[in-house]
Scaffold this active site. Structure first.
Site, short mmCIF file in Angstrom:
data_model
loop_
_atom_site.label_atom_id
_atom_site.label_comp_id
_atom_site.label_asym_id
_atom_site.label_seq_id
_atom_site.Cartn_x
_atom_site.Cartn_y
_atom_site.Cartn_z
CE LYS A 161 -4.18 -1.88 2.22
NZ LYS A 161 -3.79 -3.19 2.78
CG HIS B 161 -6.51 0.83 1.99
ND1 HIS B 161 -6.92 -0.37 1.44
CD2 HIS B 161 -6.95 0.83 3.27
CE1 HIS B 161 -7.58 -1.06 2.36
NE2 HIS B 161 -7.62 -0.36 3.47
#
Lengths: 418, 80
Positions: free
Chosen positions: A335, A340
């Protein structure tokens, strides 16, 4: 006889790549996919950065007419599925259609369509609403559209478990194949929530990074100066197949999906508890359910959101589960590069875990300049690490206290009949 | 642009069909591959373009391109 589940195909679109190969090359090179939001004018918002897809051509995957009627999350799902099905070389027809299923998770569903059509409702009244509004909004229409396209008539579902949705989907699909209800599953997660509502909503929770002047440095898992997650979009879809069926058709096998652990925190709607015992149990269950020796795990693709609480508590949980071995295994948060993907994260990161095993590389955590207090594992800072990886976990946790962990290992033929 | 031309332009755009397929007697559902939701969307586009309102009851009677053209002309007070 025990039914084993293997991965035979993969497809992804995400902020660092529009194919698995592009994505893997970018991740191993430590390339960030985060930038200033271009989809809409983000000036009024606290957060003006996100991980958007780049040069993605939806017309490679859907007809022009169809495109108008599908929300972006469904288009991304159709793109991922097309790549995964092609990659697996699986033919879905009369002989197996009822044995092939589809489970695609999404945290939010058709947010862009909700916003667009709500504006129409406000401005022009109810008669102007598109008849395709509801089928574009419903989260399960990603799975629905995929099943229609390929004629897959086996089990179908859509877990809506926030940021764990992709992993929930793959886990459920895994259990269905193991249980004998399907021989192959198209499974993963997708999201397209980079919209004014999506960003403003997470901003209201103070969950997003506001490092607007330095987007590529904004997603900083485990770093002292992290200030929240950066939203990404896209997802990942995999083809899960029962081993005997895969072998019968001579499929190329990437890795074995051998365990799934799912638990609830029963604690708070958005925050994990100190020590994150729900994560501890989900990692333990994923390994125990398949008799995996924790010492065999060489790599964990962490949830690693770069929120203040997650990174410390996830680290505590990993230490709790692995004890001394937590000092030797590699833990990274991709991430840091992709942002995300919410419901898409579990799909994309399952692919990352599989590639880590097949290619023998732990992708890095970028932007980790000063590990925070309590963040003292090997997070593979900055540079990818070549290493033999026998087994890998993919951690995903979601709002609502959902913990979903997938356990993968190197595929080995365990002799006749195995 | 005549009403006929405009109607056909809308149909080509909405249903992703060719101009050649748009003969007056072509049925939206049987010949042009529309489903019931396509039809609702198509009628909405016509309402918007011609500034008219078509009730659901009237919608039921519009089956072919000629039906649509005649209906719009009538609604606009032109001979059909």
């Amino acid at each position: 006889m025990e039914r084993r589940v293997v991965i035979t195909g993969m497809g992804t679109v995400n902020p660092v790549g529009n194919t698995v190969d592009e994505t893997w090359a970018a991740l191993c090179a430590g390339r960030s996919g985060i930038g200033t939001i271009t989809k809409f004018d983000a000036a009024p918002l606290a957060t003006k950065i996100a991980g958007e897809l780049k040069n993605f051509d939806p017309l490679l995957y859907v007809e022009k007419k169809e495109l108008r009627r599908l929300d972006a999350f469904i288009v991304y799902a159709l793109a991922c599925a097309e790549m995964a099905v092609k990659d697996a070389g699986i033919v879905i027809d009369g002989h197996n259609a009822e044995r092939v299923g589809t489970i695609i998770g999404s945290g939010i569903g058709g947010l862009q369509t909700i916003e667009k059509e709500h504006a129409v409702l406000e401005r022009s009244g109810p008669r102007r609403l598109s008849p395709f509004t509801i089928p574009a909004v419903l989260p399960n229409l990603a799975a629905g559209q995929i099943s229609i396209r390929y004629g897959a008539r086996g089990p179908i579902s859509c877990p809506v478990t926030a940021c764990a949705a992709g992993a929930s989907a793959i886990g459920m699909a895994f259990l269905l194949v193991k249980d004998g209800q399907a021989d192959a599953m198209i499974a993963g997660g997708v999201e397209a929530a980079i919209t004014p509502f999506g960003i403003a909503g997470f901003n209201a929770m103070r969950a997003l990074s506001t490092r607007n002047d330095d987007p590529e440095k904004a997603s900083r898992p485990f770093d002292r100066d992290r200030d929240g997650f950066v939203m990404g979009e896209g997802g990942g879809i995999l083809i899960l197949e029962e081993l005997a069926a895969a072998r019968k058709r001579g499929a190329r096998i990437y890795a074995e999906l051998c365990g799934f652990g799912c638990t609830a925190d029963a604690y708070h709607m958005a925050a994990p508890p100190p020590g994150h015992e729900g994560a501890v149990r989900s990692m333990a269950i994923a390994m125990k359910s398949c008799g995996m020796d924790p010492a065999a795990v060489g790599y964990i693709n962490a949830h690693g959101t770069a929120t203040p609480l997650n990174d410390v508590y996830e680290t505590q949980a990993i230490k709790q589960v692995f004890g001394e071995h937590s000092r030797t295994l590699a833990v990274s948060s991709t991430k840091s590069m992709t942002g995300h993907l919410l419901g898409g994260a579990g799909g994309l990161e399952a692919i990352v875990a599989v590639k880590a095993i097949t290619d023998g590389i732990a992708p890095p955590t970028i932007n980790l300049d000063n590990p925070d207090e309590g963040c003292d594992l090997d997070y593979v800072p900055g540079r990818a690490k070549p290493m033999t990886i026998e087994a890998a976990l993919s951690n995903t946790f979601g709002f609502g206290g959902v913990n979903a962990v997938l356990a993968f290992r190197t595929y080995r033929d365990r002799g006749k009949g195995a | 642009m005549s009403i006929e031309e405009k109607v056909i332009e809308i149909i080509v755009e909405q249903l992703d069909v060719t101009r050649e397929e748009c003969v007056p007697e072509a049925s939206f559902i049987e010949d042009l591959g529309a489903d019931s939701l396509d039809l609702v969307e198509l009628i909405m586009a016509m309402e918007e373009n011609f500034g008219i309102e078509i009730s659901d009851e009237e919608l039921q009677k519009i089956r072919t391109i000629q039906d649509a053209i005649s209906y719009i002309k009538k609604k606009k007070g032109l001979a059909g």
